[in-house]
Design an enzyme around this catalytic site. Structure first.
Site, short mmCIF file in Angstrom:
data_model
loop_
_atom_site.label_atom_id
_atom_site.label_comp_id
_atom_site.label_asym_id
_atom_site.label_seq_id
_atom_site.Cartn_x
_atom_site.Cartn_y
_atom_site.Cartn_z
N LYS A 141 0.81 -1.22 0.00
CA LYS A 141 0.00 0.00 0.00
C LYS A 141 0.85 1.28 0.00
CE LYS A 141 -3.44 -0.86 -0.41
NZ LYS A 141 -4.04 -1.37 -1.67
N THR A 142 1.90 1.27 -0.79
CA THR A 142 2.72 2.47 -0.95
C THR A 142 2.72 2.97 -2.39
OG1 THR A 142 4.68 1.10 -1.31
CG2 THR A 142 4.26 1.85 0.94
N THR A 196 2.59 -0.89 -6.87
CA THR A 196 2.04 -1.53 -8.06
C THR A 196 2.10 -0.59 -9.25
OG1 THR A 196 0.55 -2.87 -6.69
CG2 THR A 196 -0.01 -2.64 -9.01
N TRP A 246 6.79 -13.16 -7.62
CA TRP A 246 7.18 -13.19 -6.21
C TRP A 246 8.15 -14.36 -5.99
CZ3 TRP A 246 5.81 -8.78 -4.31
CH2 TRP A 246 4.60 -8.19 -4.65
N HIS A 299 5.68 -10.01 -1.18
CA HIS A 299 6.14 -8.79 -0.51
C HIS A 299 7.33 -9.08 0.41
CE1 HIS A 299 3.01 -6.05 -1.93
NE2 HIS A 299 2.13 -7.02 -1.73
N ARG A 337 5.61 5.82 1.80
CA ARG A 337 4.36 6.58 1.83
C ARG A 337 4.13 7.12 3.23
NH1 ARG A 337 -1.68 4.25 0.11
NH2 ARG A 337 -2.77 6.27 0.15
N TYR A 367 -1.99 11.34 -7.94
CA TYR A 367 -3.38 11.13 -7.54
C TYR A 367 -3.55 11.64 -6.11
CZ TYR A 367 -3.63 8.06 -11.59
OH TYR A 367 -3.59 7.55 -12.88
#
Length: 618
Positions: free
Chosen positions: A236-237, A240, A285, A290, A325, A459
């Protein structure tokens, strides 16, 4: 005069017209039931009143329906006498007075009549007033023909246009809410062109002191050799999006092959069947879902070279990159992702050659996933890996005993993890920030000398930004991620200092290039200028010798030394110009601070030096 056949059949008996009324020769197309009934009971009375219509000057109101509504039926004359309304039983004079009273006092007709007459009177008065004003101002010019009348019409048209514009503006921007109706639009300051992507000032005040080696990131990445870029993807940084840029948006001699419907792309080196990128979208992966710093540093060499002997493996340079982030936004985004059913069960968490046990790393949920969990439950779990995830994934976990919390006290463990994460982040080839997409693109291009095809997009609205939390919950999230908060502050300061340093270095190189070009042009100009003067002197001497051929050249021994002296002066002048300009540029570069934008002022200095040197030579 007799009625037509259709009227005779419908009414049963002929209707006699009133006195003074014109005779009807055609059959009426539409009649109301009341008209038919009254025509049957009292011949000719109601029909005449319906034909006569309302008196002149009185319009029909909203409630005054016309009497010619329904088609005339043959049976209405027979049944109308039995079903006659009470209104039809009144005397003729009484009915007429009631009709007139209702029409005259109708509210809609009264309002329309007043509005029409008022506007007409206002327009007439305005026309006379404007005409008088115009005639007084432009009286001398109104003597030619009908100039007065035309000017009045033109002025009236302009005034009406202005009033129409005011009405439209008031309709579009009612009240004082519209910026066009305020003077702030003219007095507001111009926007700062040096505003950064997160609406903070571009010229920030550094908090940490970094050396030139820490700020200068120039990687000699050889894509045709054996170097490898390793992307550490933290959840979630925005990793992707950045990973897709790496495989789809870079200008390469041999671009990555991405097929429709497949997540992974083939990124081979030019002329080789070997990848230059180790990431989710190129190799998958391969070291686990991750994988963190501890897993990647021990897994990537073996995953790339396979079972080849370590002595036969090429000497590769592994360039690690990552994206960070803001901790609060990242935490909320991970909570929303877990709410939708994400678990990351495939993560191995391998440390020191083994995965953690269930006692070292227990789960926060009992079912298959943690979908639908509220934020309070997500924050209450003490084993939640979302807490300080960025520090844990960037640090060397072998220094604190991996996931065994009993090796050292918690305070000491946190300090070691934070220092390890800062050190690894500082020595990485590159790292970017989600909140600075354009700066991230710029630093990557300058670091690896690889350009993207299309620019990155910033964004400002994400799933985390849509979550409304109170100040108390935000402080609690910051407390749960206190290590990430300190690491992000350190990373942001280093990131912005690197960006500013690289921009300053780019400006210096461009200015040095322009200065070199000016030096070259100065030398060429001086050389051509003195050569032309020498040629002119030689021609004048040749003409003198041709006019006096009997003279001996030995009689003028000072001419050749003068030409040699001119050439020597030219060379010395060019050398002095170049030395003086280089010394002044070095002095200016030493005076300027590294955090400020340098100005290009050496052009004027070089021009004045050139003019002074030429005058001195003359």
């Amino acid at each position: 005069m007799a009625l037509p056949a259709c009227g005779a059949r419908a009414l049963g008996r002929p209707l006699q017209p009133e006195r003074g009324a014109p005779a009807r020769t055609t059959c009426p197309r539409r009649h109301s039931r009341v008209e038919a009934e009254l025509a049957a009971s009292r011949p000719g009375s109601v029909a005449a009143s319906a034909r006569a219509g309302p008196p002149r000057g009185v319009s029909r109101g909203f409630n005054s329906q016309p009497l010619l509504d329904e088609p005339l039926k043959a049976s209405s004359s027979l049944a109308g006498a039995a079903r006659a309304p009470i209104f039809a039983l009144l005397p003729r004079g009484r009915r007429r007075r009631m009709h007139d009273l209702r029409r005259r006092w109708d509210l809609g007709s009264l309002c329309r009549a007043l509005l029409t007459r008022g506007l007409a009177a206002l327009g007439h008065s305005l026309k006379h007033v404007l005409g008088a004003i115009f005639s007084k101002i432009f009286g001398p010019l109104a003597s030619v023909g009908n100039m007065d009348e035309k000017s009045n019409k033109l002025l009236l048209a302009l005034v009406m246009l202005f009033l129409f514009a005011v009405i439209v503006l008031q309709y579009v921007c009612p009240g004082t809410e519209c910026q066009l109706l305020r003077l702030q639009a003219f007095s507001s300051p111009m926007p700062d062109p040096y505003r950064s992507e997160d609406e903070s000032s571009a010229r920030f005040v550094p908090r940490y002191n970094f050396s030139r080696g820490d700020l200068m990131r120039k990687v000699d990445f050889d894509i045709k050799g054996d170097d490898l870029i390793v992307f550490l993807h933290i959840q979630k940084t925005g990793g992707t999006t950045f990973g897709r840029h790496l495989v789809r948006n870079i200008q390469l001699e041999q671009p990555c092959e991405c097929r429709v419907g497949q997540k992974k792309c083939t990124c081979h080196r030019p002329g080789k069947r070997e990848t230059w990128l180790f990431s989710r979208f190129s190799t998958g992966w391969s070291c686990g879902l991750h994988a963190d710093w501890t897993e990647l540093t021990s897994c990537v060499p073996a995953a790339v070279d396979g079972k080849r002997d370590a002595r036969l493996r090429p000497s590769r340079n592994f360039h690690y990159i990552t994206i960070l982030r803001d901790p609060v936004s990242r935490y909320l985004s991970e909570w929303r992702h877990v709410q939708r059913g994400a678990t990351w069960k495939a993560s191995l968490h391998v440390c020191d050659g083994r995965p953690p046990t269930s006692e070292e790393l227990p789960n926060c949920y009992t079912g298959d996933d943690w979908s639908g969990c509220p934020l309070k439950e997500f924050m209450d779990c003490p084993y939640n890996l979302a807490n300080n995830r960025q520090v844990r994934m960037l640090s060397d976990l072998t220094l604190v005993g991996c996931y065994n919390l009993s090796v050292m006290p918690e305070k000491q463990r946190n300090k070691v993890l934070l220092e390890s994460a800062k050190s690894n982040l500082k020595h990485m080839a590159f790292f970017g920030l989600t909140e600075f997409q354009r700066k991230t693109q710029y630093l990557f291009e300058k670091t690896f000398n690889m350009n993207f095809i299309s620019p990155f997009t910033q964004y400002n609205t994400t799933r985390a930004s849509s979550v409304e939390i109170s100040e108390e919950i935000q402080k609690r999230i910051e407390g749960l991620n206190f290590l990430d908060m300190e690491l992000y502050s350190y990373a942001k300061d280093l990131f912005l200092q690197r960006y500013q340093f690289m921009r300053q270095k780019e400006h210096q190189e461009a200015r040095q290039k322009r200065q070199d070009q000016r030096k070259f042009l100065k030398g060429r100009f001086l050389q051509t200028h003195f050569q032309s003067q020498g040629q002119g002197q030689g021609q004048s001497q040749g003409q003198g010798q041709s006019q006096n051929p009997s003279q001996n050249p030995s009689q003028h021994p000072s001419q050749n030394p003068n030409m040699n002296a001119n050439q020597n002066v030219t060379q010395n002048l060019i050398q002095n110009l170049t030395q003086n300009s280089s010394q002044k540029e070095n002095q200016e570069s030493q005076k300027q601070s590294p955090g400020q934008e340098q100005s290009d002022s050496s052009a004027s200095n070089g021009t004045s030096d050139y003019i002074g040197s030429v005058e001195k030579w003359r």
